[in-house]
Scaffold this active site. Structure first.
Site, PDB file in Angstrom:
ATOM      1  N   ASP A   1     -12.373 -10.174  -0.694  1.00  0.00           N
ATOM      2  CA  ASP A   1     -13.662 -10.229  -0.002  1.00  0.00           C
ATOM      3  C   ASP A   1     -14.599  -9.288  -0.742  1.00  0.00           C
ATOM      4  OD1 ASP A   1     -12.698  -7.765   1.076  1.00  0.00           O
ATOM      5  OD2 ASP A   1     -12.266  -8.667   3.026  1.00  0.00           O
TER       6      ASP A   1
ATOM      7  N   ASN B   1       2.079  -5.181  -3.164  1.00  0.00           N
ATOM      8  CA  ASN B   1       0.670  -5.469  -2.891  1.00  0.00           C
ATOM      9  C   ASN B   1      -0.103  -4.180  -2.615  1.00  0.00           C
ATOM     10  OD1 ASN B   1      -1.374  -7.575  -2.256  1.00  0.00           O
ATOM     11  ND2 ASN B   1      -1.257  -6.794  -0.155  1.00  0.00           N
TER      12      ASN B   1
ATOM     13  N   GLU C   1       0.799  -1.242   0.000  1.00  0.00           N
ATOM     14  CA  GLU C   1       0.000   0.000   0.000  1.00  0.00           C
ATOM     15  C   GLU C   1       0.826   1.283   0.000  1.00  0.00           C
ATOM     16  OE1 GLU C   1      -2.871  -0.410   3.168  1.00  0.00           O
ATOM     17  OE2 GLU C   1      -3.562  -2.332   2.425  1.00  0.00           O
TER      18      GLU C   1
HETATM   19  O1  G3I Z   1      -3.497  -7.209  18.867  1.00  0.00           O
HETATM   20  C1  G3I Z   1      -4.321  -6.187  19.461  1.00  0.00           C
HETATM   21  C2  G3I Z   1      -4.819  -6.634  20.781  1.00  0.00           C
HETATM   22  O2  G3I Z   1      -3.740  -6.822  21.668  1.00  0.00           O
HETATM   23  C3  G3I Z   1      -5.805  -5.592  21.325  1.00  0.00           C
HETATM   24  O3  G3I Z   1      -6.363  -6.034  22.518  1.00  0.00           O
HETATM   25  C4  G3I Z   1      -6.905  -5.308  20.305  1.00  0.00           C
HETATM   26  C5  G3I Z   1      -7.838  -4.205  20.766  1.00  0.00           C
HETATM   27  O4  G3I Z   1      -8.401  -3.526  19.671  1.00  0.00           O
HETATM   28  O5  G3I Z   1      -6.322  -4.922  19.106  1.00  0.00           O
HETATM   29  C6  G3I Z   1      -5.484  -5.900  18.552  1.00  0.00           C
HETATM   30  O6  G3I Z   1      -4.937  -5.427  17.337  1.00  0.00           O
HETATM   31  C7  G3I Z   1      -5.827  -5.398  16.242  1.00  0.00           C
HETATM   32  C8  G3I Z   1      -5.261  -6.304  15.153  1.00  0.00           C
HETATM   33  O7  G3I Z   1      -6.021  -6.186  13.990  1.00  0.00           O
HETATM   34  C9  G3I Z   1      -5.226  -7.765  15.566  1.00  0.00           C
HETATM   35  O8  G3I Z   1      -6.531  -8.234  15.804  1.00  0.00           O
HETATM   36  C10 G3I Z   1      -5.925  -3.984  15.745  1.00  0.00           C
HETATM   37  O9  G3I Z   1      -6.594  -3.182  16.701  1.00  0.00           O
HETATM   38  C11 G3I Z   1      -6.656  -3.929  14.424  1.00  0.00           C
HETATM   39  O10 G3I Z   1      -6.555  -2.604  13.915  1.00  0.00           O
HETATM   40  C12 G3I Z   1      -6.020  -4.885  13.449  1.00  0.00           C
HETATM   41  O11 G3I Z   1      -6.750  -4.824  12.246  1.00  0.00           O
HETATM   42  C13 G3I Z   1      -6.137  -5.390  11.130  1.00  0.00           C
HETATM   43  C14 G3I Z   1      -5.851  -4.320  10.091  1.00  0.00           C
HETATM   44  O12 G3I Z   1      -5.308  -4.925   8.927  1.00  0.00           O
HETATM   45  C15 G3I Z   1      -4.892  -3.283  10.621  1.00  0.00           C
HETATM   46  O13 G3I Z   1      -4.664  -2.283   9.700  1.00  0.00           O
HETATM   47  C16 G3I Z   1      -7.083  -6.434  10.545  1.00  0.00           C
HETATM   48  O14 G3I Z   1      -7.197  -7.514  11.471  1.00  0.00           O
HETATM   49  C17 G3I Z   1      -6.563  -6.958   9.217  1.00  0.00           C
HETATM   50  O15 G3I Z   1      -7.553  -7.729   8.591  1.00  0.00           O
HETATM   51  C18 G3I Z   1      -6.224  -5.792   8.305  1.00  0.00           C
HETATM   52  O16 G3I Z   1      -5.666  -6.325   7.121  1.00  0.00           O
HETATM   53  C19 G3I Z   1      -5.352  -5.382   6.111  1.00  0.00           C
HETATM   54  C20 G3I Z   1      -4.131  -5.914   5.372  1.00  0.00           C
HETATM   55  O17 G3I Z   1      -3.083  -6.165   6.278  1.00  0.00           O
HETATM   56  C21 G3I Z   1      -3.683  -4.949   4.275  1.00  0.00           C
HETATM   57  N1  G3I Z   1      -4.784  -4.617   3.386  1.00  0.00           N
HETATM   58  C22 G3I Z   1      -6.011  -4.180   4.012  1.00  0.00           C
HETATM   59  C23 G3I Z   1      -6.475  -5.180   5.066  1.00  0.00           C
HETATM   60  C24 G3I Z   1      -7.802  -4.785   5.665  1.00  0.00           C
HETATM   61  O18 G3I Z   1      -7.717  -3.590   6.386  1.00  0.00           O
END
Ligand code: G3I
Length: 299
Positions: free
Chosen positions: A234, A169, A127
């Protein structure tokens, strides 16, 4: 074939899913995952914040767990992602200039070296292009270290794991538009100058339709001499015809080596109530699943 993975394999491709280790204790999740998919990617566990929480202090435990599961089940691994403007550890967010550049390249080297030999394709950079009509780079702390940060990352990744395919990517690059053309021009430049790049990932977080030039866009990248992959698919409400069209486009482009959906069941998805995936929360196959399977099987 009777599963996504087997049917894709018959067409010389993989069918993968993004996973999280925190679901590995969920029996329904694991049975669908192990039955249907032959490629995995970590949804979060291999990102910079997860793998280098302190500068020079690496933690590959969760990523290793996913790699082990893939190996034990004959699945290939995509690596996601070595450098990204988001999900950086706090310490890196506070760096700039040469200090950040050195930390970033060290991160690429150490991470790719740790997983050396176990990753089919790495999203080396994720990105890095701006949304909208500029076709230029996204402003970020990494970009502010100099426009050559992307090629420096690809060279470091190649040195650390010469066997991995190295991908760029991005999202909103799924049709022919200013952003995807910016990426296209970078890939063409890299190929002409011998910067090591092997593949481009098209995330394909799609709404209710697919760009009409989706396949043509994949093909123009393939024609540059790189593989292409659908990396984070998705679709809003899992529209079956959109899922089928993406699958058909990948099958029609010989250098499209595989498709990854960004999660297993609707309840595992970052898209919340969009019901964007192929399995419902109970693990049942949805209509979109049948559309993808039939398309893979040539129906
Ligand atoms: O790990 C912490 C945890 O310790 C905490 O308690 C919790 C509270 O909110 O947060 C947890 O972290 C989260 C993490 O996912 C793991 O679950 C983050 O808040 C959350 O922001 C994070 O979101 C991820 C996101 O990327 C971050 O930008 C999504 O799961 C994931 O699906 C998403 O994936 C991205 C790709 O990497 C790149 N392309 C877009 C895609 C969708 O946004």
């Amino acid at each position: 074939g009777t599963t996504l993975g087997a049917s894709a394999a018959e067409k010389g491709r993989y069918f993968g899913a993004a996973v999280g280790t925190y679901k590995f204790g969920d029996g329904t999740y694991m049975s669908v995952l192990n039955r249907e998919f032959n490629s995995l990617v970590a949804e979060n566990e291999m990102k910079w914040d997860a793998t280098e929480p302190q500068r020079g202090g690496f933690n590959f435990g969760a990523g290793d767990r996913i790699v082990s599961h893939a190996r034990a089940n004959g699945m290939s691994m995509r690596g996601h992602t070595l450098l990204w403007h988001a999900q950086q550890p706090g310490w890196a967010q506070g760096l700039s200039g040469g200090d950040l550049r050195n930390a970033a390249i060290n991160h690429v080297t150490q991470t790719a070296a740790h997983f050396r030999g176990q990753i089919y394709a790495w999203d080396v950079v994720n990105e890095a292009f701006a949304d909208g009509g500029s076709g230029g780079r996204r402003d970020s702390n990494l970009q502010r270290t100099g426009n050559d940060w992307i090629e420096a990352a690809f060279r470091a990744a190649r040195n650390a794991d010469p066997g991995a395919k190295l991908c760029y990517n991005d999202y909103n690059t799924d049709g022919i538009n200013a952003k995807s053309t910016g990426v296209y021009n970078m890939v063409r430049d890299f190929k002409s100058r011998g910067v090591p790049i092997d593949c481009v990932g098209f995330q394909s977080h799609l709404g209710t339709s697919i760009p009409g030039d989706y396949q043509a866009n994949l093909q123009r990248f393939a024609d540059l001499g790189v593989d292409v992959q659908i990396t984070e698919l998705d679709v809003t409400q899992a529209n079956p015809s959109v899922y089928a069209a993406v699958t058909r486009a990948c099958l029609a482009v010989s250098r499209c080596t595989g498709i990854t959906v960004w999660g297993v069941r609707d309840c595992d998805s970052w898209r919340g109530s969009d019901n964007a995936l192929l399995f419902d929360c109970a693990g049942n196959k949805k209509q979109a699943y049948n559309a993808v399977l039939d398309t893979l099987n040539g129906g």
